[in-house]
Enzyme design. Sequence first.
Site, PDB file in Angstrom:
ATOM      1  N   TYR A 159      40.116 -13.444 -87.925  1.00 40.38           N
ATOM      2  CA  TYR A 159      40.857 -12.757 -86.865  1.00 40.38           C
ATOM      3  C   TYR A 159      42.012 -13.629 -86.378  1.00 40.38           C
ATOM      4  CZ  TYR A 159      42.024 -10.599 -82.417  1.00 40.38           C
ATOM      5  OH  TYR A 159      42.705 -10.033 -81.373  1.00 40.38           O
TER       6      TYR A 159
ATOM      7  N   LYS B 292      46.117 -12.972 -86.792  1.00 38.98           N
ATOM      8  CA  LYS B 292      47.026 -12.903 -85.649  1.00 38.98           C
ATOM      9  C   LYS B 292      48.092 -13.998 -85.736  1.00 38.98           C
ATOM     10  CE  LYS B 292      45.309  -9.325 -83.537  1.00 38.98           C
ATOM     11  NZ  LYS B 292      46.101  -8.112 -83.311  1.00 38.98           N
TER      12      LYS B 292
ATOM     13  N   VAL C  20      41.281  -8.588 -72.247  1.00 43.63           N
ATOM     14  CA  VAL C  20      41.442  -7.294 -71.590  1.00 43.63           C
ATOM     15  C   VAL C  20      40.092  -6.593 -71.711  1.00 43.63           C
ATOM     16  CG1 VAL C  20      42.674  -5.089 -71.564  1.00 43.63           C
ATOM     17  CG2 VAL C  20      43.886  -7.183 -72.245  1.00 43.63           C
TER      18      VAL C  20
END
Length: 192
Positions: free
Chosen positions: A54, A58, A88
């Site tokens: 991941y 990114k 978030v």
Amino acid sequence: MSLAEGKALFDLNVWANVALSQAALPLLLKSSKGMIVNHTSIAAHAAIPYHAAYAASKAAMSMFTTIMREELEGSFGLKVVELKTGGVNTEIVKNARAKEGGLPNSSIYAAAKEVIEPALRGEFLENRGITPEAWAKGVVGDLLSSSPPNVIWRGNGATQARIASWFPMSWLSGPLEKLTGLDKVEKIVKKP
């Protein structure tokens, strides 16, 4: 993570973004205010144990964005923005829990399965973010400003990641090891 899962993650986080930018480029070049916004993550600046694919995807998209900015802004006047998101409060952890699988019994970490599986699912991030509404309001405000920044840092931990990005990644190793449980795993699997 299997190699196929890692490739699928790169397809989603990198190649899908590149394909979309290429498809939209002819229309964006005709616009007087064309803008490409690529969504990356603060994970590109933090070596988070068990999340290498991941973070690497990114980081790859971050570099694509930087180079796209160099290639498109000066020559064509096209604004290229990188959106680096921190925590978030979304359904990402809940969705990871519902996903089938887990750590294979053949893993070199099998002895520490109980510690690793919550970290694999990202449970250390649960309820550590800002609301999606607060994130969206901040992002939209940044993008609609008269001079949008090249990089937007939004979400929980984004300011800290921005500051940390100025220093060697190894400075974050200790806190990230504790956050994800790697410090405990090392004690369980370490050979005498």
